[in-house]
Every structure is written in structure tokens, then in C-alpha cells.
Scaffold this active site. Structure first.
Site, PDB file in Angstrom:
ATOM      1  N   GLY A   1     -45.104  -6.949 -23.996  1.00 11.85           N
ATOM      2  CA  GLY A   1     -46.326  -5.738 -23.466  1.00 11.85           C
ATOM      3  C   GLY A   1     -46.655  -5.384 -24.365  1.00 11.85           C
ATOM      4  O   GLY A   1     -46.671  -5.217 -25.439  1.00 11.85           O
TER       5      GLY A   1
ATOM      6  N   THR B   1     -44.027  -2.646 -30.835  1.00 17.92           N
ATOM      7  CA  THR B   1     -43.643  -2.254 -29.916  1.00 17.92           C
ATOM      8  C   THR B   1     -43.906  -0.586 -29.296  1.00 17.92           C
ATOM      9  O   THR B   1     -43.084   0.999 -30.337  1.00 17.92           O
ATOM     10  CB  THR B   1     -41.779  -2.583 -29.691  1.00 17.92           C
ATOM     11  OG1 THR B   1     -41.293  -2.114 -28.590  1.00 17.92           O
ATOM     12  CG2 THR B   1     -41.322  -2.515 -31.129  1.00 17.92           C
TER      13      THR B   1
ATOM     14  N   ASP C   1     -41.106   1.144 -27.729  1.00 19.79           N
ATOM     15  CA  ASP C   1     -39.984   1.045 -27.526  1.00 19.79           C
ATOM     16  C   ASP C   1     -39.419   2.127 -29.403  1.00 19.79           C
ATOM     17  O   ASP C   1     -37.686   2.179 -29.170  1.00 19.79           O
ATOM     18  CB  ASP C   1     -39.457   0.497 -27.563  1.00 19.79           C
ATOM     19  CG  ASP C   1     -39.458  -0.042 -25.601  1.00 19.79           C
ATOM     20  OD1 ASP C   1     -39.977   0.968 -25.067  1.00 19.79           O
ATOM     21  OD2 ASP C   1     -37.671  -0.760 -25.247  1.00 19.79           O
TER      22      ASP C   1
ATOM     23  N   MET D   1     -39.878   5.313 -20.849  1.00 10.97           N
ATOM     24  CA  MET D   1     -39.713   4.044 -20.842  1.00 10.97           C
ATOM     25  C   MET D   1     -38.492   3.694 -22.012  1.00 10.97           C
ATOM     26  O   MET D   1     -39.077   4.918 -22.724  1.00 10.97           O
ATOM     27  CB  MET D   1     -40.301   3.171 -21.363  1.00 10.97           C
ATOM     28  CG  MET D   1     -41.262   2.664 -20.078  1.00 10.97           C
ATOM     29  SD  MET D   1     -42.804   1.609 -19.969  1.00 10.97           S
ATOM     30  CE  MET D   1     -43.559   0.726 -19.206  1.00 10.97           C
TER      31      MET D   1
ATOM     32  N   GLU E   1     -34.754   4.529 -18.970  1.00  9.45           N
ATOM     33  CA  GLU E   1     -35.500   4.061 -18.113  1.00  9.45           C
ATOM     34  C   GLU E   1     -33.687   2.812 -18.164  1.00  9.45           C
ATOM     35  O   GLU E   1     -33.605   2.643 -17.530  1.00  9.45           O
ATOM     36  CB  GLU E   1     -35.865   2.954 -18.243  1.00  9.45           C
ATOM     37  CG  GLU E   1     -36.642   1.950 -19.068  1.00  9.45           C
ATOM     38  CD  GLU E   1     -37.763   1.389 -19.085  1.00  9.45           C
ATOM     39  OE1 GLU E   1     -38.020   1.180 -17.902  1.00  9.45           O
ATOM     40  OE2 GLU E   1     -38.244   0.469 -20.400  1.00  9.45           O
TER      41      GLU E   1
ATOM     42  N   ARG F   1     -36.767  17.122  -8.745  1.00 15.09           N
ATOM     43  CA  ARG F   1     -37.720  15.931  -8.787  1.00 15.09           C
ATOM     44  C   ARG F   1     -37.334  15.082  -9.882  1.00 15.09           C
ATOM     45  O   ARG F   1     -36.722  15.476 -11.094  1.00 15.09           O
ATOM     46  CB  ARG F   1     -39.315  17.330  -8.482  1.00 15.09           C
ATOM     47  CG  ARG F   1     -39.369  18.361  -7.379  1.00 15.09           C
ATOM     48  CD  ARG F   1     -39.663  17.339  -6.394  1.00 15.09           C
ATOM     49  NE  ARG F   1     -40.033  17.865  -5.047  1.00 15.09           N
ATOM     50  CZ  ARG F   1     -39.301  18.748  -4.009  1.00 15.09           C
ATOM     51  NH1 ARG F   1     -37.790  18.484  -4.550  1.00 15.09           N
ATOM     52  NH2 ARG F   1     -40.118  19.895  -2.878  1.00 15.09           N
TER      53      ARG F   1
ATOM     54  N   ARG G   1     -47.995   3.348 -22.387  1.00 11.72           N
ATOM     55  CA  ARG G   1     -48.055   2.238 -22.818  1.00 11.72           C
ATOM     56  C   ARG G   1     -49.987   2.145 -22.695  1.00 11.72           C
ATOM     57  O   ARG G   1     -50.592   1.348 -23.377  1.00 11.72           O
ATOM     58  CB  ARG G   1     -48.105   0.958 -22.078  1.00 11.72           C
ATOM     59  CG  ARG G   1     -46.118   0.501 -22.612  1.00 11.72           C
ATOM     60  CD  ARG G   1     -45.845  -0.506 -22.768  1.00 11.72           C
ATOM     61  NE  ARG G   1     -46.855  -1.524 -22.134  1.00 11.72           N
ATOM     62  CZ  ARG G   1     -45.938  -2.663 -21.473  1.00 11.72           C
ATOM     63  NH1 ARG G   1     -45.110  -2.395 -20.970  1.00 11.72           N
ATOM     64  NH2 ARG G   1     -46.952  -3.620 -20.919  1.00 11.72           N
TER      65      ARG G   1
HETATM   66  O1  F6P Z   1     -41.236  -3.605 -24.023  1.00 14.10           O
HETATM   67  C1  F6P Z   1     -42.075  -2.220 -23.806  1.00 14.10           C
HETATM   68  C2  F6P Z   1     -41.508  -1.964 -22.906  1.00 14.10           C
HETATM   69  O2  F6P Z   1     -42.091  -1.037 -22.461  1.00 14.10           O
HETATM   70  C3  F6P Z   1     -40.353  -1.103 -22.220  1.00 14.10           C
HETATM   71  O3  F6P Z   1     -39.956   0.050 -22.783  1.00 14.10           O
HETATM   72  C4  F6P Z   1     -40.591  -1.890 -20.694  1.00 14.10           C
HETATM   73  O4  F6P Z   1     -39.178  -1.776 -20.201  1.00 14.10           O
HETATM   74  C5  F6P Z   1     -40.701  -3.272 -20.242  1.00 14.10           C
HETATM   75  O5  F6P Z   1     -41.940  -3.042 -21.559  1.00 14.10           O
HETATM   76  C6  F6P Z   1     -41.983  -3.353 -19.305  1.00 14.10           C
HETATM   77  O6  F6P Z   1     -42.090  -4.406 -18.896  1.00 14.10           O
HETATM   78  P1  F6P Z   1     -43.701  -4.518 -18.013  1.00 14.10           P
HETATM   79  O7  F6P Z   1     -44.971  -4.143 -18.383  1.00 14.10           O
HETATM   80  O8  F6P Z   1     -43.376  -5.998 -17.954  1.00 14.10           O
HETATM   81  O9  F6P Z   1     -43.380  -3.939 -16.500  1.00 14.10           O
END
Ligand code: F6P
Length: 343
Positions: free
Chosen positions: A11, A126, A128, A170, A223, A267, A276
Site C-alpha cells: 500500500g 506503512t 498502520d 484503517m 477496520e 451514523r 493514505r
Molecule cells: O497496509 C496498509 C493498509 O492501508 C491497511 O490499513 C488496509 O487494510 C490496506 O492497506 C488496504 O489495502 P488496499 O489499498 O489494497 O485496499
């Protein structure tokens, strides 16, 4: 002239371009020729490259994403993938490869090193923030600042309408974004993959807030968070080449459950890839720059198989396989601080 290649995999995240720029600038200062491999491991399999020089990296410091492109391609899952990488690495006359990525990209790097295929230096990335052996990965600071701003905005509308708003952020296996953005944004409840969701406890915290006169609440959920008895909520069951499913949807289920049990209008807002995108924060630009410079130093000193990392305020290097051994999950001392503000 010795040649270094750089690729970005997995990602994307803000801060990748500062790393690329730093590798190119420092590399040129040290007398290297630098080339870019497009779209992660896919580009090395397909010999898809681009020149990197002072011109190509000019102006990219504030740009989000990666000028090299990225992919979630796993060469170990492709017929003949590793042979192609071995051949192209030799054909390009590379002395070293700088691989910028998270657990998946660096996992491939560690295997390629073990299989004696390439000289690699790793750079952790990342949003994350779940890679071990580094205090932070770049991209995370930008993501939490974006999520914090969204939580601020959601507060005003939640308050006006006397609603509960569930904010899904995320965080596949680790709840760093939820916890840090939640603390910074003043969330009333934060739910993370590390701890099962106790829906009754969530509802009683919300009722407690209402009892003291607060008619709105913000619930931040990662998530990857799961109900006590449940599994992760996914968008589809299909696995990618690294065995990951696409997550998403826990926020919606949680919102329905909260509304049903408390009777308060609820909601949901899913922040998704907004977290991102866009320009990196100063922290991520600086961290990416420091990582890029250090990566070239490691190449120069032939410290292959190492990954740059942040330890306190210092940039250090550690074995790549150490960083991918276990995921870095949320520090429960930090979560305890967040909990002081629940309800
Ligand atoms: O690994 C980083 C991340 O943003 C995660 O938080 C998320 O689950 C995933 O990538 C989403 O991936 P994609 O952009 O392939 O949908």
C-alpha cells in the site's frame, strides 16, 4: 559506476517520495547511479524501470504516493517469478536494491536475501505503524493527522444532531491509527483489533455519557476490530497474493448495533483511503529523508540484509527478518491512557 535500484511495494503512503528523493540525492553525492523499479516486485520481474536523477526527483518532497508506483505482487506466488528477478537484477548490473515497504514487501526481501538472489537494504513503511523494531514508520503521522481532523469535523455535526458517529479507520491487525487519532481527536470510545469488542460495554459507556448530559458520542473503530464472538468483517473473501482479505464494514455493523441497543440515532463514517492520500506531514518528510540517507549509507558499507529504523530519536539499522518476525501491536499502556477518556 556502482548502481543502486529502489522500489516501493505494498500500500502506498505519504513519505515514500521523500525517501526516493533522499536515496537519489545521497546516492548521487556518494557517486552511485540510481534507477527506479516501477510498481514494486512486479517491476523487477518485468524489468520495468525508470531513470532517477536530480531532475526526476525535483519537487517530489511534498507529494503523496510514490512516483515509482506500487503493487501488491508477490514474486514467490508467480510462475518463474524468482528466476525473473534473479535475471533482471543481473541484467541491470545492480550492486544493491533498496526495498521500501511493509511486512509483505520486506518479507519478500528477506526471502530473496536468504535465497542468495539480491543485495537488499530495507526501508520500513506503512500507515498502520505495525512493523517491529522501529518506533515509527513514515506515513503513520500523516494518517493520524488526517483521521484526527476528520474526527474534529465529525464532532461538530454529531453534537448538533445529538447523534452517535462511528468512525471506521484503517488498521488491519493493529489499532495504532485508531488509538492515536482517537486520543488526539478526543474519541469517547476506541475499539481495536487487539481487544474483542464488548458491545454491551460500548453501549453502557454511551448511556453513561448521555446520563451526564452529553447527547453525542464519537466511537472510533479500527477496520480489523472484531466482536467477542466474531471474525473480521470483510468486503470480499478473496485473498490477495500475501493472503490478506479486503477489510471494511465493521463500522456499519457496530453503528446498527449501537442504535438498536441504545435507541440513540447513529451514523457511520468510513475514512478509507483518505488516510493514505495527500501530502506528508513534516514528521513523515523528515523521517523518510533520514531513512533514505541512512539506506544509502548501509549500501555504501555493504550492510545488506539490514533495515533502517527509528529508535528514540536515532536512526539505527536492524536485520530485516527481525522487523517482520512479529507485528507490533498497540502498546496497552497507551490504550489505558485512551480509556481514561471513555464514556
Ligand atoms: O497496509 C496498509 C493498509 O492501508 C491497511 O490499513 C488496509 O487494510 C490496506 O492497506 C488496504 O489495502 P488496499 O489499498 O489494497 O485496499
Amino acid at each position: 559506476m556502482s548502481k543502486i535500484a529502489i522500489l516501493t511495494g505494498g500500500g502506498d503512503c505519504p513519505g515514500l517520495n521523500p525517501v526516493i528523493r533522499a536515496v537519489v540525492r545521497k546516492g548521487i553525492n556518494e557517486g552511485y547511479q540510481i534507477i527506479g523499479i516501477k510498481n514494486g516486485w512486479k517491476g523487477l520481474m518485468e524489468n520495468d524501470i525508470m531513470p532517477l536523477n536530480l531532475d526526476t526527483v525535483s519537487g517530489i518532497l511534498p507529494k503523496g504516493g510514490t512516483i515509482l508506483g506500487t503493487s501488491r505482487t508477490n514474486p514467490y506466488k508467480k510462475e518463474g517469478g524468482i528466476e525473473k528477478i534473479r535475471d533482471n537484477y543481473a541484467k541491470l548490473g545492480l550492486d544493491a536494491l533498496i526495498a521500501v515497504g511493509g511486512e509483505d514487501t520486506l518479507g519478500v526481501a528477506a526471502k530473496l536475501i536468504k535465497d542468495g538472489i539480491t543485495n537488499i537494504v530495507g526501508v520500513p513503511k506503512t500507515i498502520d505503524n505495525d512493523l517491529s523494531c522501529t518506533d515509527y514508520t513514515f506515513g503513520f503521522d500523516t494518517a493520524i493527522n488526517i483521521a484526527m481532523e476528520c474526527i474534529d469535523r465529525l464532532h461538530t455535526t454529531a453534537e448538533s444532531h445529538h447523534r452517535i458517529i462511528v468512525v471506521e479507520v484503517m488498521g488491519r491487525h493493529a489499532g495504532w491509527i485508531a488509538v492515536e487519532a482517537g486520543i488526539a481527536g478526543g474519541a469517547d470510545i476506541i475499539l481495536i483489533p487487539e481487544l474483542p469488542i464488548d458491545i454491551e460495554q460500548v453501549c453502557s459507556l454511551i448511556r453513561k455519557r448521555h446520563a451526564r448530559g452529553k447527547t453525542f458520542s464519537i466511537v472510533v473503530v479500527a477496520e480489523g476490530a472484531q466482536f467477542k464472538e466474531g471474525t473480521m468483517v470483510t468486503k470480499e473473501q478473496k485473498l490477495d497474493e500475501f493472503g490478506h482479505v479486503r477489510l471494511g464494514g465493521i463500522g456499519e455493523i457496530l453503528a446498527q448495533e449501537i442504535e438498536k441497543r441504545t435507541g440513540f440515532e447513529t451514523r457511520v463514517s468510513v475514512l478509507g483511503h483518505i488516510q493514505r492520500g495527500g501530502s506528508p506531514t513534516a514528521f513523515d518528510r523528515i523521517l523518510g529523508t533520514r531513512f533514505g540517507v541512512k539506506a544509502v549509507e548501509l549500501v555504501k558499507n555493504k550492510k545488506f540484509g539490514r533495515m533502517v529504523a527509528l529508535s528514540g530519536t536515532k536512526i539505527i539499522d536492524i536485520p530485516i527478518e527481525k522487523a517482520i518476525e512479529v507485528l507490533k501491536t498497540v502498546d496497552m499502556e497507551l490504550y489505558d491512557i485512551a480509556k481514561e477518556f471513555f464514556g
